[in-house]
Motif scaffolding. Sequence first.
Motif, short mmCIF file in Angstrom:
data_model
loop_
_atom_site.label_atom_id
_atom_site.label_comp_id
_atom_site.label_asym_id
_atom_site.label_seq_id
_atom_site.Cartn_x
_atom_site.Cartn_y
_atom_site.Cartn_z
N ILE A 147 17.76 -41.34 -41.24
CA ILE A 147 16.32 -41.53 -41.41
C ILE A 147 15.65 -40.25 -40.95
N ILE A 164 15.30 -41.92 -46.48
CA ILE A 164 16.69 -42.26 -46.16
C ILE A 164 17.59 -41.28 -46.89
N LEU A 252 9.79 -45.70 -45.93
CA LEU A 252 11.02 -46.30 -45.40
C LEU A 252 11.21 -47.69 -46.01
#
Length: 711
Positions: A147, A164, A252
């Motif tokens: 991340i 990611i 995310l």
Amino acid sequence: MVNYHSLQPLSPTQKYCEKVGSQLSDTRSNGSQGITGGEESDEAIQDPLLASSERGDVEEVTIGSEAAHQRRSWWVIAAFSCACIGSILSLAWLALSLDVQGRPTSTPSPLEVALGVSLRRPDEDYVLDPDWEFGAPNQVRTYDWIILDKEGDPDGVAKPMITINGRFPGPLIEVNEGDVVEVVVHNSVSNSTTIHWHGIFQNGTNWMDGAAGVTQCPIPPGASYRYKFNVTGQAGTYFYHGHQGVQAQSGLIGPLVVHSRDEATHRPIPYSSDRVVLLQDWYYDSDSGLMRDVLSPGVEDAPIPNTALINGVNQADCSNHPGRSCSDVERALPNLALAPGEGHRLRFLNVGGFAWFQVAVDEHDSLPIIEVDGTSTEPASESALVIAPGQRYSIVLTADKSGKEAFWLRARMITSCFASQNLPEKGIDEAKAVIRYRPSGKKYDGDEPPPLPTTTSKLEYLPTCKDMSSRTVFSPSPAHRAPEYADHSWYIRVNLAIGDWRLQRGVMNSSSFRPNLKSPTLHRVLDGLASNNESFAQNGILDTAFDPSSELVVSHTGTAEAVDIILQNMDENSHPFHLHGTQMWVLGAGHGYFPGYESLGLNPDGRGLVDAANSSVVDNPLRRDTVTAEGFGWVLLRFVADNPGVWLFHCHVIWHSEAGMGMQFISRVDSMREWVLPEDAKKLCDAPEEELRKGAPPRDEVFFGFEDDRE
């Protein structure tokens, strides 16, 4: 030699990423897979989570293991030969990799690869595996994620993002019902983070739910954490997203699909291809900055998005954004190549934080819905979808129109639900993708890109935001009857209320949720039960163990009690509520005040049917995990509290949830008494609180004058 270059100059954040990048190899050496991971693991044969499958698929894995044992003798010979050949090839590679001065060339680290890879994910990544084995033995599906902060421009306008492995949206997780999902998360961003698996029951793995301050402490910067859980007892379309602050709004997010074992043969409408379509609203300003702004004194409206994205893409007009870094390079819009004359499953997910979407395909007026939030339904014909944040719908589109081969797929934000219908900076309220009829396997071979569609839209203006179930009857298949009798009924008033220092906060029965990031609810409950503190074992509102003003926690101590929730929305905004850990039956909904159980054919407090001969309200109602209480309206929900754990119930509008519009339910305390929290989950809480709070909403006390005025 291949050189990897960062898309942007090395920023302070990226330097921080390099600092923590060296820590990744330690976790990776403990069993995680490569950066592009999404592999099947031999660990599946012995993994205890697989043994919890209700289907007994461990037997299938055992059979596979026996077959492997019979082949072991020739595998030994083959392995020895491969080892010899591998050694020779390794020496040859080493020799070739030396430069003229005898120094080995550098190999880019996974972090460097993630920083250098293209932000956009190829269209093919959203197509589910056409050769998927629905009957494969249950196994562990492993993924390895970095991340990281990265500047991106999904529509041309650059902004700080969270990605990611350097890409946006996150990778598709595709598994079978009964499989185990294992994701190793390396947190290389500057804030703490968690990942929530939206719609996944987490039966027996409550600490893997990913709700910051509820089931876990956040993963601090520079740390890694392994999520591992079974997906038994459910199938359908789900997704994952960051659950610390507004990180989901920064990128995310990603899709998760669970195949049922009979999916290949149980298709009420045949389809030859299957894919996910992610919808989301998008802001150009820093999302963490917007969060602070919306929580500041005197602010009463959520920020309005600048634009919308389909699968992370749109095309901005840079002339409307002179003060921003904007690229005029034309972006190819998402392309969905569909074989003509065949059916195609499209799984629509609203992974955004605020906007509702209308979805339609030009000149295709029949879009039968076959799944709602993980519940298979009898086909319900619709010409357009309405999708709230957190909701998912699967439709089957039949490519049967003649005379044309290209059509627009449109996802339009319902701007009537914003404080203003004018988007900032002349924003674009509609994202588009191209539906193109093309025989399977055929590729476009022209010198110029194929022409774009010339079709027009028939989408109607919608003045309100309501769930589709308010006008469409969905019949789950197979039918699943709701309990006739409710053991508990909770009346919950929902509102956005202005309190001290003109701070507007989300409120549920006078409670505004403030998660404890250093000591999550689950940890405190397990500690209390272990010490025989009965304030954690009571039935109903736990007003001794918790302060209801900031943590409204309701416990159900029975083994499988039926629980009713009457959501009474006292606010003009529609609020889509998501319950972690289970699905809810929607027994009724409407505008105004809740009319009472009797109007639905139920006794007061839901204690059975008024007329046993009239049971339509419980015969086969829709089950889903995200349900809307419309503005100034109500909804009656029923669920069975049989999944042990602490489960968050909150509005899925990200600005409302971070303002405190949430509460918690505890189920099956009897089972939780036997739980021992895994050590790696405990260790996350060893980080200093200031580290764990990075990326979280600011405390109310930080706003000027708050503390002094109260004293």
